[in-house]
Design an enzyme around this catalytic site. Structure first.
Site, PDB file in Angstrom:
ATOM      1  N   HIS A 189      -4.258 -32.072 -13.299  1.00 10.68           N
ATOM      2  CA  HIS A 189      -3.492 -30.851 -13.048  1.00 10.68           C
ATOM      3  C   HIS A 189      -2.101 -30.863 -13.647  1.00 10.68           C
ATOM      4  O   HIS A 189      -1.588 -29.839 -14.061  1.00 10.68           O
ATOM      5  CB  HIS A 189      -3.533 -30.480 -11.566  1.00 10.68           C
ATOM      6  CG  HIS A 189      -4.822 -29.794 -11.271  1.00 10.68           C
ATOM      7  ND1 HIS A 189      -5.938 -30.498 -10.907  1.00 10.68           N
ATOM      8  CD2 HIS A 189      -5.184 -28.514 -11.436  1.00 10.68           C
ATOM      9  CE1 HIS A 189      -6.944 -29.649 -10.815  1.00 10.68           C
ATOM     10  NE2 HIS A 189      -6.525 -28.445 -11.120  1.00 10.68           N
ATOM     11  N   GLU A 430     -19.671 -25.652 -12.400  1.00  8.01           N
ATOM     12  CA  GLU A 430     -18.972 -26.922 -12.617  1.00  8.01           C
ATOM     13  C   GLU A 430     -19.723 -28.084 -11.988  1.00  8.01           C
ATOM     14  O   GLU A 430     -19.313 -29.229 -12.074  1.00  8.01           O
ATOM     15  CB  GLU A 430     -17.509 -26.846 -12.146  1.00  8.01           C
ATOM     16  CG  GLU A 430     -17.301 -26.257 -10.798  1.00  8.01           C
ATOM     17  CD  GLU A 430     -15.839 -25.908 -10.482  1.00  8.01           C
ATOM     18  OE1 GLU A 430     -14.919 -26.429 -11.121  1.00  8.01           O
ATOM     19  OE2 GLU A 430     -15.646 -25.107  -9.550  1.00  8.01           O
ATOM     20  N   ASP A 454     -14.611 -30.038 -14.517  1.00  4.30           N
ATOM     21  CA  ASP A 454     -15.433 -30.707 -13.512  1.00  4.30           C
ATOM     22  C   ASP A 454     -16.854 -30.935 -14.003  1.00  4.30           C
ATOM     23  O   ASP A 454     -17.445 -31.974 -13.736  1.00  4.30           O
ATOM     24  CB  ASP A 454     -15.444 -29.891 -12.214  1.00  4.30           C
ATOM     25  CG  ASP A 454     -14.181 -30.124 -11.412  1.00  4.30           C
ATOM     26  OD1 ASP A 454     -13.726 -31.282 -11.351  1.00  4.30           O
ATOM     27  OD2 ASP A 454     -13.623 -29.152 -10.861  1.00  4.30           O
ATOM     28  N   CYS A 501     -13.695 -21.493 -18.391  1.00  6.99           N
ATOM     29  CA  CYS A 501     -12.279 -21.597 -18.056  1.00  6.99           C
ATOM     30  C   CYS A 501     -11.824 -23.038 -17.964  1.00  6.99           C
ATOM     31  O   CYS A 501     -10.699 -23.328 -17.601  1.00  6.99           O
ATOM     32  CB  CYS A 501     -11.976 -20.836 -16.772  1.00  6.99           C
ATOM     33  SG  CYS A 501     -12.940 -21.424 -15.380  1.00  6.99           S
TER      34      CYS A 501
HETATM   35  C1  PEP Z   1     -12.806 -26.735 -14.137  1.00  3.18           C
HETATM   36  O1  PEP Z   1     -13.290 -27.538 -13.325  1.00  3.18           O
HETATM   37  O2  PEP Z   1     -13.113 -26.720 -15.349  1.00  3.18           O
HETATM   38  C2  PEP Z   1     -11.802 -25.755 -13.705  1.00  3.18           C
HETATM   39  C3  PEP Z   1     -11.424 -24.783 -14.496  1.00  3.18           C
HETATM   40  O3  PEP Z   1     -11.290 -25.915 -12.462  1.00  3.18           O
HETATM   41  P1  PEP Z   1     -10.119 -26.939 -12.097  1.00  3.18           P
HETATM   42  O4  PEP Z   1      -9.590 -27.520 -13.376  1.00  3.18           O
HETATM   43  O5  PEP Z   1      -9.109 -26.156 -11.352  1.00  3.18           O
HETATM   44  O6  PEP Z   1     -10.849 -27.929 -11.274  1.00  3.18           O
HETATM   45 MG    MG Z   2     -12.910 -27.342 -11.207  1.00  2.00          MG
END
Ligand code: PEP
Ligand code: MG
Length: 572
Positions: A189, A430, A454, A501
């Site tokens: 993150h 995911e 994920d 995403c």
């Molecule tokens: C993902 O898992 O690709 C995603 C977009 O969610 P996050 O990165 O918030 O886990």
């Molecule tokens: Mg995710």
């Protein structure tokens, strides 16, 4: 000069002094003291020093980041002089001859335990505050340095083990020119936040924290993943030139802001942006994104001292939807857990938090929390083009349960006479089970959005945060590409659209194969949109489709990467 190699997390170059942000570890002494008055004075001095710092941080935060964020420190100022804590510590010093550090530790632990066990949410939230504030006072008693990003008021590059989401929420772009962390990968993150803030960053260096001292001159190259410590003047000049070239390239890309995202043979795609807060909207508009493909609502919860109310959420969602002026906004419901924690939500400690009680699993259990968010989203749907998306779906039952609650709340709002607009309901792909079962899911969803961050970690069983296994974190592994192929094919057969995403959607090398597979929407950091548009405009859909079959049948990620790089003339 030394050179540290890490993973480039956010493109760009920064040159500045290091601000080393160590999480202090406290060795609490157990010795008894003789001089009670002196020990009490030591405690009092630590309080006074902490108070001065907190006042200063509050002022800086108020000036640079606004009232909202400054409030955290107003609360901390109340705690630092809390009469209950102060008198209990003094008592222990006086009657038990305990040293100040030990006395504070005992009192703080007791307070935290009491607050944490309370049913009342407000009181539980105080536990985190007490912990934060007493850490600062403790650091002063023990003479240990204690730093937070909010205390920065000159141009620096932050060096840290990792930055928590709340650390990144306090980052001020004016002063923080970049950061380098010991742990993490491109999808942790802190890396994602650095891209949305457009701050150059290098993560997963393993040793930056040990090798860099406060005040060292540091050069970081967030594109290549390089960190140079105390470099020669020559190298600084070289990197200043590189920085100028990078800025010039960014300027050049700006010409594409109002252009369509369309291939050379006329196939339109959507190049969307991922955001974490309504503040990110500015970057989305500046970079001309076609939509918002992911609004990670958990930051609204993480930035707050308690659960955001329906009204607060409604205001935030509405601001984003209205700000996009008719372009679609995909908002994801709360995805907490894994590496994202809420100070006021006591989650059980788990062996494998990424495989544990999180996201939709938690929302389907804590339904009050979920319903509040859904009501806010449904009300916001009246203001533009909204798509609601559920995270971490593993089974059809989960999707159905979440959708049923959504429909219940919609019906309630309507009987209350509150407007609800048209909206789409979709889910993240995911977890591999959903990619495999895409055909069944496609009948019930309006859209899929693939969360490769994920999906890759679960398919390859390689923790996305762990640089030791980052060699297994392979977006281009044919296993991943075949899963994507299945998701897109089945969705299209059912007449549904597919977005992505996860960070893979913004990787230049991935774009041609994703285009060939038929991906409809690519959602990435806003700062990547124009580069992606420039690439899309020089590709043809037909040439990307022509290679799909070969790529899906390749043996290794390396083979795929080499092939794509050569075929489309893109750097690996
Ligand atoms: C993902 O898992 O690709 C995603 C977009 O969610 P996050 O990165 O918030 O886990
Ligand atoms: Mg995710």
């Amino acid at each position: 000069m030394s050179h540290i190699k890490g993973i480039g997390a956010s493109a760009g170059i920064a040159v500045a002094k290091a601000f080393v942000m160590e999480t202090p570890s406290f060795d609490i002494p157990t010795n008894k003291i003789e001089d009670v008055a002196a020990e009490k004075a030591r405690f009092q001095a630590a309080i006074a020093q902490s108070k001065t710092e907190l006042e200063e941080i509050r002022q800086i935060t108020l000036r640079e980041l606004g009232e909202d964020k400054a409030e955290i420190f107003s609360a901390h100022l109340l705690i630092v002089e809390d009469p209950e804590i102060v008198s209990q510590v003094n008592d222990k010093i006086e009657s038990e001859h305990m040293n100040a550090a030990k006395a504070l530790d005992e009192v703080a632990q007791m307070m935290v335990t009491i607050f944490e066990s309370m049913d009342n949410e407000y009181m539980r939230e105080r536990a985190a505050d007490v912990r934060d504030v007493t850490k600062r006072v403790m650091a002063h008693i023990l003479g240990v340095t204690f730093m937070t990003p909010a205390s920065i008021s000159e141009e620096v590059i932050i060096i840290a083990e990792d930055l928590t989401p709340s650390d990144t929420a306090q980052l001020n772009r004016k002063y923080v020119k970049g950061f380098a962390t010991n742990i993490g990968g491109r999808t942790s993150h802190s890396a994602i936040m650095s891209r949305s803030l457009e701050i150059p960053a290098v993560v997963g260096t393993k040793v930056a924290l040990e090798e860099i001292k406060n005040g060292d001159l540091v050069v970081i190259d967030g594109t290549e993943g390089d960190v140079f410590v105390n470099p020669s003047e020559e190298l600084v000049n070289e990197y200043n030139e590189k920085r100028a070239a990078f800025e010039a390239y960014k300027e050049e890309l700006k010409q594409l802001v109002n252009e369509e995202s369309i291939t050379a043979d006329g196939h339109k795609v959507k190049l969307a942006a991922n955001i974490g807060t309504p503040n990110d909207l500015e970057g989305v508009l500046k970079n001309g994104a076609d939509a918002i493909g992911l609004y990670r609502t958990e930051f609204l919860y993480m930035d707050s001292e308690t659960f955001p109310t329906e009204e607060e959420q409604y205001t935030a969602y509405k601001a984003v939807i209205e700000g996009m002026d008719g372009k679609q906004v995909v908002i994801r419901t709360l995805d907490i857990g894994g590496d994202k924690e809420l100070s006021y939500l006591d989650l059980p400690k788990e062996m494998n938090p990424f495989l544990g009680y999180r996201a939709i699993r938690l929302c389907l259990e804590e339904t009050d929390l979920f319903r509040t968010q859904l009501r806010a989203l449904l009300r916001a749907s009246a203001h533009g083009d909204l798509a609601i998306m559920f995270p971490m779906i593993a089974t059809l039952e989960e999707f159905r349960a979440a959708k049923a609650i959504l429909l219940e709340e919609e019906a309630k709002l309507k009987t209350e006479g509150i407007a609800v607009g048209n909206y789409e309901t979709g889910m993240m792909v995911e977890i591999p089970s959903t990619a495999v079962m895409a055909k069944q899911f496609a009948k019930e969803v309006d859209f899929f959005s693939v969360g490769t961050n994920d999906l890759i970690q679960y398919t390859m069983a390689a923790d996305r945060m762990n640089e030791k296994v980052s060699y297994l974190y392979q977006p281009f592994n044919p296993a991943i590409l075949n899963l994507l192929h299945n998701v897109i094919t089945e969705a299209h057969k059912a007449g549904k659209w597919v977005g992505m995403c996860g960070e893979m959607a913004g990787e230049e090398l991935a774009i041609p194969i994703l285009l060939g597979l038929g991906l409809d929407e690519f959602s990435m950091s806003a700062s990547s949109v124009l580069r992606a548009r420039s690439l899309v405009k020089r590709l043809t859909k037909s040439e990307t489709e022509a290679i799909v079959n070969d790529v899906l049948n390749m043996d290794t990620a390396e083979e795929v990467v080499n092939f794509l790089s050569e075929k489309f003339d893109i750097k690996k």
